[in-house]
Motif scaffolding. Structure first.
Motif, PDB file in Angstrom:
ATOM      1  N   TRP A  56       0.829  -1.217   0.000  1.00 24.67           N
ATOM      2  CA  TRP A  56       0.000   0.000   0.000  1.00 24.67           C
ATOM      3  C   TRP A  56       0.856   1.257   0.000  1.00 24.67           C
ATOM      4  O   TRP A  56       0.334   2.361  -0.088  1.00 24.67           O
ATOM      5  CB  TRP A  56      -0.936  -0.003   1.208  1.00 24.67           C
ATOM      6  N   ALA A  57       2.165   1.115   0.054  1.00 19.01           N
ATOM      7  CA  ALA A  57       3.048   2.277  -0.027  1.00 19.01           C
ATOM      8  C   ALA A  57       2.898   3.022  -1.345  1.00 19.01           C
ATOM      9  O   ALA A  57       3.289   4.187  -1.444  1.00 19.01           O
ATOM     10  CB  ALA A  57       4.502   1.846   0.147  1.00 19.01           C
ATOM     11  N   VAL A  58       2.320   2.363  -2.358  1.00 15.55           N
ATOM     12  CA  VAL A  58       2.120   3.067  -3.632  1.00 15.55           C
ATOM     13  C   VAL A  58       1.259   4.314  -3.452  1.00 15.55           C
ATOM     14  O   VAL A  58       1.371   5.279  -4.212  1.00 15.55           O
ATOM     15  CB  VAL A  58       1.489   2.144  -4.694  1.00 15.55           C
ATOM     16  N   GLU A  59       0.400   4.294  -2.436  1.00 14.26           N
ATOM     17  CA  GLU A  59      -0.455   5.460  -2.211  1.00 14.26           C
ATOM     18  C   GLU A  59       0.357   6.652  -1.723  1.00 14.26           C
ATOM     19  O   GLU A  59       0.126   7.787  -2.141  1.00 14.26           O
ATOM     20  CB  GLU A  59      -1.573   5.077  -1.233  1.00 14.26           C
ATOM     21  N   ALA A  60       1.347   6.392  -0.861  1.00 17.48           N
ATOM     22  CA  ALA A  60       2.256   7.465  -0.448  1.00 17.48           C
ATOM     23  C   ALA A  60       3.099   7.927  -1.623  1.00 17.48           C
ATOM     24  O   ALA A  60       3.376   9.129  -1.773  1.00 17.48           O
ATOM     25  CB  ALA A  60       3.157   6.975   0.692  1.00 17.48           C
ATOM     26  N   ALA A  61       3.508   6.984  -2.476  1.00 16.34           N
ATOM     27  CA  ALA A  61       4.295   7.350  -3.653  1.00 16.34           C
ATOM     28  C   ALA A  61       3.492   8.240  -4.589  1.00 16.34           C
ATOM     29  O   ALA A  61       4.016   9.231  -5.121  1.00 16.34           O
ATOM     30  CB  ALA A  61       4.763   6.089  -4.383  1.00 16.34           C
ATOM     31  N   PHE A  62       2.234   7.920  -4.798  1.00 16.78           N
ATOM     32  CA  PHE A  62       1.417   8.728  -5.706  1.00 16.78           C
ATOM     33  C   PHE A  62       1.185  10.119  -5.134  1.00 16.78           C
ATOM     34  O   PHE A  62       1.164  11.106  -5.868  1.00 16.78           O
ATOM     35  CB  PHE A  62       0.089   8.031  -5.987  1.00 16.78           C
ATOM     36  N   ARG A  63       1.000  10.203  -3.818  1.00 22.70           N
ATOM     37  CA  ARG A  63       0.849  11.533  -3.216  1.00 22.70           C
ATOM     38  C   ARG A  63       2.113  12.364  -3.424  1.00 22.70           C
ATOM     39  O   ARG A  63       2.050  13.589  -3.596  1.00 22.70           O
ATOM     40  CB  ARG A  63       0.540  11.410  -1.719  1.00 22.70           C
ATOM     41  N   ARG A  64       3.262  11.706  -3.423  1.00 24.91           N
ATOM     42  CA  ARG A  64       4.524  12.408  -3.569  1.00 24.91           C
ATOM     43  C   ARG A  64       4.765  12.869  -5.007  1.00 24.91           C
ATOM     44  O   ARG A  64       5.245  13.977  -5.238  1.00 24.91           O
ATOM     45  CB  ARG A  64       5.668  11.493  -3.134  1.00 24.91           C
ATOM     46  N   VAL A  65       4.472  12.017  -5.992  1.00 23.02           N
ATOM     47  CA  VAL A  65       4.900  12.278  -7.380  1.00 23.02           C
ATOM     48  C   VAL A  65       3.760  12.252  -8.382  1.00 23.02           C
ATOM     49  O   VAL A  65       4.001  12.355  -9.589  1.00 23.02           O
ATOM     50  CB  VAL A  65       5.974  11.258  -7.809  1.00 23.02           C
ATOM     51  N   GLY A  66       2.523  12.123  -7.906  1.00 18.29           N
ATOM     52  CA  GLY A  66       1.404  11.950  -8.821  1.00 18.29           C
ATOM     53  C   GLY A  66       1.223  13.071  -9.819  1.00 18.29           C
ATOM     54  O   GLY A  66       0.670  12.858 -10.907  1.00 18.29           O
ATOM     55  N   ASP A  67       1.680  14.263  -9.504  1.00 20.64           N
ATOM     56  CA  ASP A  67       1.515  15.400 -10.413  1.00 20.64           C
ATOM     57  C   ASP A  67       2.655  15.542 -11.411  1.00 20.64           C
ATOM     58  O   ASP A  67       2.604  16.398 -12.295  1.00 20.64           O
ATOM     59  CB  ASP A  67       1.387  16.704  -9.605  1.00 20.64           C
ATOM     60  N   HIS A  68       3.696  14.722 -11.283  1.00 21.78           N
ATOM     61  CA  HIS A  68       4.825  14.840 -12.204  1.00 21.78           C
ATOM     62  C   HIS A  68       4.451  14.189 -13.542  1.00 21.78           C
ATOM     63  O   HIS A  68       4.041  13.019 -13.577  1.00 21.78           O
ATOM     64  CB  HIS A  68       6.054  14.148 -11.622  1.00 21.78           C
ATOM     65  N   PRO A  69       4.577  14.897 -14.651  1.00 19.91           N
ATOM     66  CA  PRO A  69       4.108  14.345 -15.936  1.00 19.91           C
ATOM     67  C   PRO A  69       4.891  13.127 -16.419  1.00 19.91           C
ATOM     68  O   PRO A  69       4.396  12.369 -17.261  1.00 19.91           O
ATOM     69  CB  PRO A  69       4.280  15.527 -16.898  1.00 19.91           C
ATOM     70  N   ARG A  70       6.099  12.913 -15.926  1.00 20.29           N
ATOM     71  CA  ARG A  70       6.915  11.793 -16.411  1.00 20.29           C
ATOM     72  C   ARG A  70       6.998  10.630 -15.422  1.00 20.29           C
ATOM     73  O   ARG A  70       7.741   9.680 -15.658  1.00 20.29           O
ATOM     74  CB  ARG A  70       8.343  12.283 -16.725  1.00 20.29           C
ATOM     75  N   VAL A  71       6.241  10.680 -14.336  1.00 27.24           N
ATOM     76  CA  VAL A  71       6.303   9.631 -13.321  1.00 27.24           C
ATOM     77  C   VAL A  71       4.962   8.915 -13.235  1.00 27.24           C
ATOM     78  O   VAL A  71       3.904   9.548 -13.217  1.00 27.24           O
ATOM     79  CB  VAL A  71       6.676  10.211 -11.943  1.00 27.24           C
ATOM     80  N   HIS A  72       5.023   7.590 -13.171  1.00 24.24           N
ATOM     81  CA  HIS A  72       3.824   6.754 -13.046  1.00 24.24           C
ATOM     82  C   HIS A  72       4.023   5.797 -11.876  1.00 24.24           C
ATOM     83  O   HIS A  72       5.140   5.369 -11.586  1.00 24.24           O
ATOM     84  CB  HIS A  72       3.585   5.958 -14.330  1.00 24.24           C
TER      85      HIS A  72
END
Length: 364
Positions: free
Chosen positions: A162-178
């Motif tokens: 479930w750490a992916v949720e923290a990752a998305f909060r961190r980088v979700g707005d970056h256009p080159r990061v998924h």
């Protein structure tokens, strides 16, 4: 989910192309990032809060319990049948525990600030260039994802927890990061898809690390590079192993509390005295005799030490390796130029390249 990710995805069961359908477009309802991924074979995977979730078996059921709103808002028929497993590590009885343990760690300690990524990348720095497609295999809270994306690379972070949720909060707005939630042994990407894959401190936590490497290598393009850091088998890790086996019976909060105590003892008896002597005598003198990890914790701070203690104790699986075992990870016919390098007294740095054509395999 960002449009650029779709071109990299493939069904982890049949390899088919994935089609994206948005789910619930009611403005302001919090559904704008939800969707459904389907393949021609009829396999379905949810996209929840912007993250594709390629989970099966008990993890799919755990996902339904975690996000009842999403599953109540889509056609529920077919989800149960989609839970059939297909050869990933989700059949291992410790997988749910692994997801919970690391999900707890990298959600609570998402601000972990050990800035060591530049050191990790040193062996491949001259090979990196803008336009590459990169996979972070076991991204945790995603603290490394932006570093390469800011240089013009497209970076995908994948983690089963479930750490992916923290990752998305961190980088979700970056256009080159998924960010993708999936099992490393059953990756949902086209073959091949990536120019460079790195995995830092992850493979030794898999039930079968060699299987994880084989799965990753299958998604690397000819000439692509693999860089992995795995635990070195050392005396202190051997001594710690019975403690880890005993402590893992505690809930995550209990292990976290014990980590606080151990970090406080380590700071009180080792790190703080070292820092005080550095101020009095100078760091250059002590650097020659004090273990590097003590030097690093004196610089990085107490919170990093506490997080690392949790990481050592909470993992359901931990397999520190000898040099021979680290080399065996890279002994695949697809790979060449394999090099295993000891780093301090803690890590093996494993480098290899996918052969562009025929040729032998060399491991050093």
């Amino acid at each position: 989910m960002k449009a650029g990710l779709l071109s990299l995805l493939a069904c982890p069961r049949c390899g088919g192309e994935m089609a994206w359908t948005p789910v619930g477009a009611t403005p302001g309802a919090g559904w704008e990032r939800d969707g459904l991924l389907t393949c021609p074979g009829g396999h379905r995977f949810p996209v929840i809060d912007g993250i594709p979730r390629f989970l099966d078996g008990p993890l799919r059921r755990a996902l339904r319990g975690r996000y009842p709103r999403y599953f109540a808002g889509v056609n529920a028929s077919g989800w149960e049948g989609a839970q059939e497993t297909g050869g990933g590590s989700e059949t291992d009885p410790v997988l749910l525990e692994t997801v919970e343990r690391f999900g707890y760690e990298w959600t609570k300690y998402a601000s972990y600030n050990a800035e060591n990524f530049a050191r990790f990348l040193e062996p491949v720095r001259s090979e990196l260039r803008g336009g590459m497609v990169v996979l972070d295999a076991g991204c945790g809270a995603g603290r490394h994802l932006e570093a390469l994306a800011d240089t013009g690379m497209d970076v995908v972070g994948v983690d089963v927890s479930w750490a992916v949720e923290a990752a998305f909060r961190r980088v979700g707005d970056h256009p080159r990061v998924h960010v993708v939630q999936a099992d490393l042994c059953r990756l949902p990407f086209r073959r091949p898809a990536f120019d460079f894959v790195y995995s830092l401190g992850v493979l030794h936590h898999l039930p079968d690390p060699s299987r994880g490497v084989a799965a990753i290598v299958g998604h690397l393009r000819p000439g692509g590079v693999l860089l992995a850091w795995v635990y070195m088998r050392t005396t202190r890790k051997v001594i710690l192993e019975p403690v880890r086996r005993l402590v893992r019976r505690l809930p995550s909060r209990g292990i976290d509390g014990l980590s606080l105590v151990l970090a406080a003892l380590e700071y009180g008896f080792l790190i703080a005295p070292y820092a005080g002597l550095c101020r009095a005598r100078g760091e250059s003198v002590l650097r020659r005799v004090v273990p590097r990890r003590i030097q690093e914790y004196a610089r990085l701070g107490f919170r990093v030490s506490r997080t690392d203690w949790y990481d050592r104790l909470a993992a359901p699986v931990s397999r520190p390796m000898t040099m021979a075992q680290a080399r065996s990870l890279l002994a695949l016919p697809e790979l060449c130029d394999q090099v295993v390098t000891p780093i301090d007294d803690s890590w093996w740095q494993c480098y290899a390249r996918v052969r562009p054509s025929g040729g032998g395999t060399r491991v050093t």
